[in-house]
Design a protein around this motif. Structure first.
Motif, PDB file in Angstrom:
ATOM      1  N   SER A  18      -7.011  -3.727   8.783  1.00 24.12           N
ATOM      2  CA  SER A  18      -8.443  -4.003   9.023  1.00 24.12           C
ATOM      3  C   SER A  18      -9.305  -3.594   7.664  1.00 24.12           C
ATOM      4  CB  SER A  18      -9.064  -3.646  10.249  1.00 24.12           C
ATOM      5  OG  SER A  18     -10.602  -4.188  10.067  1.00 24.12           O
ATOM      6  N   GLY A  19     -10.049  -4.333   7.027  1.00 19.86           N
ATOM      7  CA  GLY A  19     -10.932  -3.792   5.844  1.00 19.86           C
ATOM      8  C   GLY A  19      -9.963  -3.410   4.632  1.00 19.86           C
ATOM      9  N   GLU A  20      -8.779  -3.994   4.565  1.00 14.64           N
ATOM     10  CA  GLU A  20      -7.987  -3.939   3.464  1.00 14.64           C
ATOM     11  C   GLU A  20      -7.942  -5.097   2.396  1.00 14.64           C
ATOM     12  OE1 GLU A  20      -3.396  -2.505   2.415  1.00 14.64           O
ATOM     13  OE2 GLU A  20      -3.824  -2.975   4.478  1.00 14.64           O
ATOM     14  N   VAL A  21      -8.269  -4.918   1.208  1.00 15.87           N
ATOM     15  CA  VAL A  21      -8.440  -5.917   0.260  1.00 15.87           C
ATOM     16  C   VAL A  21      -7.412  -6.009  -0.759  1.00 15.87           C
ATOM     17  CG1 VAL A  21      -9.980  -6.517  -1.855  1.00 15.87           C
ATOM     18  CG2 VAL A  21     -11.060  -5.392   0.074  1.00 15.87           C
ATOM     19  N   VAL A  22      -6.828  -7.331  -0.685  1.00 14.96           N
ATOM     20  CA  VAL A  22      -5.524  -7.527  -1.699  1.00 14.96           C
ATOM     21  C   VAL A  22      -5.641  -9.119  -2.385  1.00 14.96           C
ATOM     22  CG1 VAL A  22      -4.044  -6.749   0.015  1.00 14.96           C
ATOM     23  CG2 VAL A  22      -4.612  -8.931   0.208  1.00 14.96           C
ATOM     24  N   LEU A  23      -4.798  -9.074  -3.449  1.00 20.32           N
ATOM     25  CA  LEU A  23      -4.545 -10.324  -4.189  1.00 20.32           C
ATOM     26  C   LEU A  23      -3.499 -10.764  -3.842  1.00 20.32           C
ATOM     27  CD1 LEU A  23      -5.319  -8.663  -7.717  1.00 20.32           C
ATOM     28  CD2 LEU A  23      -7.143  -9.667  -6.399  1.00 20.32           C
ATOM     29  N   VAL A  24      -3.412 -12.131  -4.166  1.00 20.39           N
ATOM     30  CA  VAL A  24      -2.024 -12.795  -3.529  1.00 20.39           C
ATOM     31  C   VAL A  24      -0.806 -12.052  -4.134  1.00 20.39           C
ATOM     32  CG1 VAL A  24      -0.857 -15.037  -3.763  1.00 20.39           C
ATOM     33  CG2 VAL A  24      -3.221 -15.169  -3.299  1.00 20.39           C
ATOM     34  N   LYS A  25      -0.802 -11.707  -5.447  1.00 18.35           N
ATOM     35  CA  LYS A  25       0.207 -11.175  -5.758  1.00 18.35           C
ATOM     36  C   LYS A  25       0.432  -9.610  -5.116  1.00 18.35           C
ATOM     37  CE  LYS A  25      -1.716  -8.186  -9.501  1.00 18.35           C
ATOM     38  NZ  LYS A  25      -1.753  -7.663 -10.993  1.00 18.35           N
ATOM     39  N   ASP A  26      -0.377  -9.004  -4.606  1.00 19.43           N
ATOM     40  CA  ASP A  26      -0.029  -7.866  -3.806  1.00 19.43           C
ATOM     41  C   ASP A  26       0.941  -8.138  -2.488  1.00 19.43           C
ATOM     42  OD1 ASP A  26      -1.767  -6.398  -5.341  1.00 19.43           O
ATOM     43  OD2 ASP A  26      -3.401  -6.821  -4.314  1.00 19.43           O
ATOM     44  N   LEU A  27       0.878  -9.445  -2.062  1.00 19.70           N
ATOM     45  CA  LEU A  27       1.797 -10.017  -0.861  1.00 19.70           C
ATOM     46  C   LEU A  27       3.176 -10.072  -1.209  1.00 19.70           C
ATOM     47  CD1 LEU A  27      -0.720 -12.466   0.653  1.00 19.70           C
ATOM     48  CD2 LEU A  27      -0.666  -9.909   1.275  1.00 19.70           C
ATOM     49  N   PHE A  28       3.812  -9.771  -2.507  1.00 20.29           N
ATOM     50  CA  PHE A  28       4.927  -9.817  -2.933  1.00 20.29           C
ATOM     51  C   PHE A  28       5.404  -8.760  -3.714  1.00 20.29           C
ATOM     52  CE2 PHE A  28       3.271 -14.229  -2.859  1.00 20.29           C
ATOM     53  CZ  PHE A  28       4.211 -15.012  -2.492  1.00 20.29           C
ATOM     54  N   LYS A  29       6.805  -8.459  -3.544  1.00 19.72           N
ATOM     55  CA  LYS A  29       7.242  -7.224  -4.490  1.00 19.72           C
ATOM     56  C   LYS A  29       6.958  -7.564  -5.892  1.00 19.72           C
ATOM     57  CE  LYS A  29      10.694  -6.199  -0.868  1.00 19.72           C
ATOM     58  NZ  LYS A  29      12.071  -5.860  -0.574  1.00 19.72           N
ATOM     59  N   GLY A  30       6.775  -6.501  -6.605  1.00 15.81           N
ATOM     60  CA  GLY A  30       6.352  -6.742  -8.005  1.00 15.81           C
ATOM     61  C   GLY A  30       7.393  -7.628  -8.718  1.00 15.81           C
ATOM     62  N   TYR A  31       8.676  -7.248  -8.569  1.00  8.49           N
ATOM     63  CA  TYR A  31       9.757  -8.080  -9.075  1.00  8.49           C
ATOM     64  C   TYR A  31       9.776  -9.551  -8.780  1.00  8.49           C
ATOM     65  CZ  TYR A  31      12.899  -7.416  -5.181  1.00  8.49           C
ATOM     66  OH  TYR A  31      13.431  -7.383  -3.953  1.00  8.49           O
ATOM     67  N   VAL A  32       9.514  -9.669  -7.594  1.00 13.02           N
ATOM     68  CA  VAL A  32       9.519 -11.217  -7.130  1.00 13.02           C
ATOM     69  C   VAL A  32       8.392 -11.878  -7.678  1.00 13.02           C
ATOM     70  CG1 VAL A  32       9.162 -12.818  -5.159  1.00 13.02           C
ATOM     71  CG2 VAL A  32      10.571 -10.466  -4.737  1.00 13.02           C
ATOM     72  N   TRP A  33       7.112 -11.341  -7.789  1.00 10.85           N
ATOM     73  CA  TRP A  33       5.916 -11.788  -8.196  1.00 10.85           C
ATOM     74  C   TRP A  33       6.276 -12.119  -9.804  1.00 10.85           C
ATOM     75  CZ3 TRP A  33       1.904 -14.640  -6.664  1.00 10.85           C
ATOM     76  CH2 TRP A  33       1.057 -14.564  -7.365  1.00 10.85           C
ATOM     77  N   GLY A  34       6.777 -11.283 -10.519  1.00  8.44           N
ATOM     78  CA  GLY A  34       6.785 -11.290 -11.909  1.00  8.44           C
ATOM     79  C   GLY A  34       8.050 -12.557 -12.138  1.00  8.44           C
ATOM     80  N   ARG A  35       8.844 -12.875 -11.256  1.00 14.69           N
ATOM     81  CA  ARG A  35       9.960 -13.982 -11.417  1.00 14.69           C
ATOM     82  C   ARG A  35       9.236 -15.425 -11.173  1.00 14.69           C
ATOM     83  NH1 ARG A  35      14.837 -10.908  -8.255  1.00 14.69           N
ATOM     84  NH2 ARG A  35      15.079  -9.384  -9.660  1.00 14.69           N
ATOM     85  N   ILE A  36       8.219 -15.310 -10.691  1.00 12.39           N
ATOM     86  CA  ILE A  36       7.504 -16.666 -10.256  1.00 12.39           C
ATOM     87  C   ILE A  36       6.818 -17.229 -11.786  1.00 12.39           C
ATOM     88  CG2 ILE A  36       5.847 -17.943  -8.951  1.00 12.39           C
ATOM     89  CD1 ILE A  36       6.395 -15.744  -6.947  1.00 12.39           C
TER      90      ILE A  36
END
Length: 75
Positions: free
Chosen positions: A17-35
Motif C-alpha cells: 500500500s502506498g507504493e508507486v511504480v511504472l509499468v516497467k517496474d512490474l517486469f524483470k529488467g531483462y524481460v522489459w528490455g527485450r520487449i
C-alpha cells in the motif's frame, strides 16, 4: 500482448500500500528490455485502460514522469 498485460496485472498483488511504480517496474529488467518499444507503448495504454476500468484492483494512475511514463499507486 495479452500475456504481457496479464503478467503486469498479476504483479500488482505484490505491491505494498502506498507504493508507486511504472509499468516497467512490474517486469524483470531483462524481460522489459527485450520487449519492442512499440509493444511497450501499446502495453502502457492497455494497462492504463485496465486500471481505470477496474477500480477493484486498488491501483490508481498518478501524473506522468518527466520522461512521459505513467505512474501508478497502490492504495
Amino acid at each position: 500482448m495479452n500475456k504481457l498485460l496479464e503478467n503486469a496485472i498479476d504483479e500488482l498483488q505484490y505491491l505494498e500500500s502506498g507504493e508507486v511504480v511504472l509499468v516497467k517496474d512490474l517486469f524483470k529488467g531483462y524481460v522489459w528490455g527485450r520487449i519492442d518499444r512499440n509493444i511497450r507503448l501499446r502495453l502502457g495504454i492497455l494497462f492504463l485502460n485496465h486500471i481505470n476500468s477496474n477500480p477493484s484492483l486498488g491501483v490508481i494512475a498518478l501524473e506522468k514522469t518527466s520522461s512521459n511514463q505513467q505512474k501508478y499507486k497502490k492504495l
